[in-house]
Design a protein around this motif. Sequence first.
Motif, PDB file in Angstrom:
ATOM      1  N   THR A 282      -8.932   1.779   5.554  1.00  0.00           N
ATOM      2  CA  THR A 282      -7.535   1.985   5.143  1.00  0.00           C
ATOM      3  C   THR A 282      -6.586   1.298   6.110  1.00  0.00           C
ATOM      4  OG1 THR A 282      -7.861   4.169   6.099  1.00  0.00           O
ATOM      5  CG2 THR A 282      -7.596   4.055   3.725  1.00  0.00           C
ATOM      6  N   ALA A 283      -6.939   1.287   7.409  1.00  0.00           N
ATOM      7  CA  ALA A 283      -6.062   0.621   8.382  1.00  0.00           C
ATOM      8  C   ALA A 283      -5.942  -0.864   8.045  1.00  0.00           C
ATOM      9  CB  ALA A 283      -6.608   0.810   9.797  1.00  0.00           C
TER      10      ALA A 283
ATOM     11  N   LEU B 285      -6.326   4.095  -6.907  1.00  0.00           N
ATOM     12  CA  LEU B 285      -5.033   3.429  -6.703  1.00  0.00           C
ATOM     13  C   LEU B 285      -4.388   3.018  -8.023  1.00  0.00           C
ATOM     14  CD1 LEU B 285      -5.812   1.301  -3.557  1.00  0.00           C
ATOM     15  CD2 LEU B 285      -4.199   3.182  -3.732  1.00  0.00           C
ATOM     16  N   THR B 286      -5.149   3.072  -9.117  1.00  0.00           N
ATOM     17  CA  THR B 286      -4.561   2.754 -10.413  1.00  0.00           C
ATOM     18  C   THR B 286      -3.979   4.009 -11.061  1.00  0.00           C
ATOM     19  OG1 THR B 286      -6.137   0.982 -10.738  1.00  0.00           O
ATOM     20  CG2 THR B 286      -5.018   1.794 -12.677  1.00  0.00           C
TER      21      THR B 286
ATOM     22  N   ALA C  67       0.825  -1.198   0.000  1.00  0.00           N
ATOM     23  CA  ALA C  67       0.000   0.000   0.000  1.00  0.00           C
ATOM     24  C   ALA C  67       0.866   1.258   0.000  1.00  0.00           C
ATOM     25  CB  ALA C  67      -0.905  -0.016   1.219  1.00  0.00           C
ATOM     26  N   PRO C  68       0.486   2.264  -0.791  1.00  0.00           N
ATOM     27  CA  PRO C  68       1.289   3.491  -0.834  1.00  0.00           C
ATOM     28  C   PRO C  68       1.178   4.271   0.481  1.00  0.00           C
ATOM     29  CG  PRO C  68      -0.722   3.762  -2.110  1.00  0.00           C
ATOM     30  CD  PRO C  68      -0.675   2.334  -1.691  1.00  0.00           C
ATOM     31  N   ARG C  69       2.197   5.111   0.725  1.00  0.00           N
ATOM     32  CA  ARG C  69       2.248   5.848   1.992  1.00  0.00           C
ATOM     33  C   ARG C  69       1.077   6.811   2.147  1.00  0.00           C
ATOM     34  NH1 ARG C  69       6.081   6.551   5.196  1.00  0.00           N
ATOM     35  NH2 ARG C  69       7.858   5.137   5.229  1.00  0.00           N
ATOM     36  N   GLU C  70       0.564   7.284   0.993  1.00  0.00           N
ATOM     37  CA  GLU C  70      -0.535   8.264   1.089  1.00  0.00           C
ATOM     38  C   GLU C  70      -1.730   7.702   1.843  1.00  0.00           C
ATOM     39  OE1 GLU C  70       0.281   7.902  -2.814  1.00  0.00           O
ATOM     40  OE2 GLU C  70       2.079   8.663  -1.842  1.00  0.00           O
ATOM     41  N   LEU C  71      -1.845   6.354   1.857  1.00  0.00           N
ATOM     42  CA  LEU C  71      -2.996   5.758   2.533  1.00  0.00           C
ATOM     43  C   LEU C  71      -2.987   6.090   4.019  1.00  0.00           C
ATOM     44  CD1 LEU C  71      -3.781   2.255   1.029  1.00  0.00           C
ATOM     45  CD2 LEU C  71      -5.012   4.392   0.812  1.00  0.00           C
ATOM     46  N   LEU C  72      -1.777   6.269   4.595  1.00  0.00           N
ATOM     47  CA  LEU C  72      -1.702   6.642   6.011  1.00  0.00           C
ATOM     48  C   LEU C  72      -2.308   8.025   6.208  1.00  0.00           C
ATOM     49  CD1 LEU C  72      -0.751   5.945   8.837  1.00  0.00           C
ATOM     50  CD2 LEU C  72       1.457   6.960   8.282  1.00  0.00           C
ATOM     51  N   ARG C  73      -2.009   8.937   5.262  1.00  0.00           N
ATOM     52  CA  ARG C  73      -2.602  10.278   5.330  1.00  0.00           C
ATOM     53  C   ARG C  73      -4.121  10.189   5.217  1.00  0.00           C
ATOM     54  NH1 ARG C  73       0.898  12.858   1.672  1.00  0.00           N
ATOM     55  NH2 ARG C  73      -0.797  13.243   0.225  1.00  0.00           N
ATOM     56  N   THR C  74      -4.579   9.357   4.258  1.00  0.00           N
ATOM     57  CA  THR C  74      -6.024   9.172   4.090  1.00  0.00           C
ATOM     58  C   THR C  74      -6.643   8.688   5.394  1.00  0.00           C
ATOM     59  OG1 THR C  74      -5.436   8.414   1.886  1.00  0.00           O
ATOM     60  CG2 THR C  74      -7.733   8.159   2.543  1.00  0.00           C
ATOM     61  N   GLN C  75      -5.954   7.739   6.035  1.00  0.00           N
ATOM     62  CA  GLN C  75      -6.477   7.163   7.275  1.00  0.00           C
ATOM     63  C   GLN C  75      -6.625   8.239   8.344  1.00  0.00           C
ATOM     64  OE1 GLN C  75      -4.153   3.814   8.626  1.00  0.00           O
ATOM     65  NE2 GLN C  75      -5.115   3.879  10.643  1.00  0.00           N
ATOM     66  N   THR C  76      -5.589   9.075   8.525  1.00  0.00           N
ATOM     67  CA  THR C  76      -5.641  10.141   9.526  1.00  0.00           C
ATOM     68  C   THR C  76      -6.748  11.128   9.194  1.00  0.00           C
ATOM     69  OG1 THR C  76      -3.248   9.935   9.409  1.00  0.00           O
ATOM     70  CG2 THR C  76      -4.123  11.649  10.843  1.00  0.00           C
ATOM     71  N   LEU C  77      -6.809  11.495   7.911  1.00  0.00           N
ATOM     72  CA  LEU C  77      -7.835  12.448   7.478  1.00  0.00           C
ATOM     73  C   LEU C  77      -9.231  11.902   7.750  1.00  0.00           C
ATOM     74  CD1 LEU C  77      -8.008  15.189   5.937  1.00  0.00           C
ATOM     75  CD2 LEU C  77      -8.478  13.838   3.888  1.00  0.00           C
ATOM     76  N   ALA C  78      -9.428  10.616   7.421  1.00  0.00           N
ATOM     77  CA  ALA C  78     -10.732   9.991   7.630  1.00  0.00           C
ATOM     78  C   ALA C  78     -11.082   9.992   9.114  1.00  0.00           C
ATOM     79  CB  ALA C  78     -10.723   8.565   7.085  1.00  0.00           C
TER      80      ALA C  78
ATOM     81  N   ARG D  31      -1.680  -5.244   4.393  1.00  0.00           N
ATOM     82  CA  ARG D  31      -1.293  -6.317   3.470  1.00  0.00           C
ATOM     83  C   ARG D  31      -1.028  -5.731   2.082  1.00  0.00           C
ATOM     84  NH1 ARG D  31      -5.891 -10.770   3.870  1.00  0.00           N
ATOM     85  NH2 ARG D  31      -7.129  -9.040   3.138  1.00  0.00           N
ATOM     86  N   PRO D  32      -0.384  -6.515   1.190  1.00  0.00           N
ATOM     87  CA  PRO D  32      -0.221  -6.038  -0.187  1.00  0.00           C
ATOM     88  C   PRO D  32      -1.590  -5.766  -0.805  1.00  0.00           C
ATOM     89  CG  PRO D  32       1.083  -8.004   0.186  1.00  0.00           C
ATOM     90  CD  PRO D  32       0.255  -7.812   1.410  1.00  0.00           C
ATOM     91  N   LEU D  33      -1.626  -4.855  -1.768  1.00  0.00           N
ATOM     92  CA  LEU D  33      -2.914  -4.455  -2.341  1.00  0.00           C
ATOM     93  C   LEU D  33      -3.509  -5.514  -3.270  1.00  0.00           C
ATOM     94  CD1 LEU D  33      -2.290  -0.708  -3.143  1.00  0.00           C
ATOM     95  CD2 LEU D  33      -3.702  -1.672  -1.344  1.00  0.00           C
TER      96      LEU D  33
END
Lengths: 409, 181
Positions: A377-378, A236-237, A10-21, A383-385
């Motif tokens: 997102t968590a 994600l694509t 998973a790309p790092r941006e997903l962590l930002r998405t998670q915090t934002l959510a 795991r791999p996408l």
Amino acid sequence: MRMVDTEYSAPRELLRTQTLALIVGIVGLVLLLLGAFLPEELLGGTEQFWRSYLMGWTYWTGVALGSLGVLMIQHLSGGVWGATLRRFLEAAALTIPVMGVLFVPLALLGLPYVYEWTDPAFMRESEILSQKTGYLNTPFFLIRMLAYFVIWSVLAVLLHRWSSRLDRTGDYDYASRQARLSGPGMVLYAITMTLFTVDVLLSLDAEFFSTMWGPLVTLSMILAAFALMIVILSFLTVRGPLSQVVSGEHFLDVGKLLLAFTIVWTYLSFSQFLIIYSGNLPTEAQWYVTRLQGGWEWVGLALLVFQFILPFLLLLSRGLKRDPRMLVRVALLAFLMQYVNIIWLTVPNWHRDGFYLSWMDLVAPIAFGGIFLMLFTAILRARPLLPLHVVPRRHPRARTYTEAQHAGQ
Amino acid sequence: MTLKLETPIYGLLAEFDGEHELMHAAEQVRDAGYRKIDAYTPVPVHGLSEALGLPRSRVPLIVLCGGLIGGTTGLLLQYWTMAKAYPLNVAGRPLAAWPSFIPPAFEMTILFASFGAVFGWILLNSLPQPYHPVFNVKRFERATTDGWFLSIEASDPKFEYGETRQFLASLGAKEVSDVEH
């Protein structure tokens, strides 16, 4: 660790998405709680709070439940589109236990504000209603809800766990276990979803009944879930790691399925309407009479145009389905329209005289959306996408998104 | 030796070993600029139309027209019979009870769209066609069992007998045959 593991992580941006959510979810819930203490002139109040709570909760629980359904269908049917969506579906389905816990406050404190059948005096009023008390009473309702969420949670947890083990060991026995569970799982799903949708949404009008209700609302949830998964897949694509694998053919596949779900949703909606229109019996017809006047008819028209006619015509185009940037817009429209569908199913029961919408009805889906996407997102990031041992991931003889971009398509 | 033959032929037919060889050859022939080409295979091959560079099929357009005609006819027929020609009060509903009109109109849409699909497909393929020049090649019988064929017509502007024949052979054709009229 093998190369392939890191390639699809998973790309790092997903962590930002998670915090934002998480922030959106908390702010939304705080706003809702504030609204509960506002006077009715400001469209707030305890009653409004629990009604909006139910709407937001149902919308996002529907996404989790719809994902569980699509996941099991995918395990049974196979198909190249499935491997790319599987991780999203698994992550969404695994939020079911938490969504179940989020129902507890409503179950303990809010039921009388939402369901008219919780009042025994109301149920004694008419002959028809007093016949229904054996099913529509608070203790049995709570027992049923508990049973549904236990069944779904077991299914979601097992499918998720076996998928992780398949990744680690590469033992295809886990894949066949998933398929073997999905068969009976699908039967259980159909039964529990029918009862669940009747309990949570149909019983808002204790007099109304419709045998089309279970399939219709279940399919609405599957449609919402599928549309959201397309949005995430294309996100994600276009700007993520899946561009190495996903091709226009994948989007063509999921686009076709979105078209199919759209058509079935319309088919079931119309069937229910036509049967009640033809029958013309007071207890049933009242449901539509309420909804075809006082401003509610415009909500119905919006559903007809933006949940059927427009997506149907757009999704006929092969070029549009193959282009993730275009398909994502139609999917987003379908996803948002499913909240309008929730409004259409719920609010007229509480406001039969005419159109009514509180600001809290619009904050609730955002609040629950924040919580849902934080959990989603968590789970997804862990795991791999892409599942590592599911073949084929790539579409045979198709250019991936990256390759197509290079070829200037 | 002249390249022009005494009797003009219909074209050339090249046989290939299998699906992948045929696909590859079709792409090469398309990229070389030939337009009047066709392929014959014992089983449907996914993506072969794209490899041959065939134009988009017009069948969907015919299907759409059929569907629109069918749907409109269905609605108008019911409106005319139920509300104009023989008005009948059914349980106090309006004479033009449109929800009840939808299912038959839908069926008519499907019926006429299917007609469009089947007959459009037959007409566009110029079927029935009892004779085709490629039947003159004896080996062509195998197109229904294990033969993978690619043809280039002589009327193609780029067609040049010797050159085209050599080109097909260079693509790995097992055998290149002349197709007589």
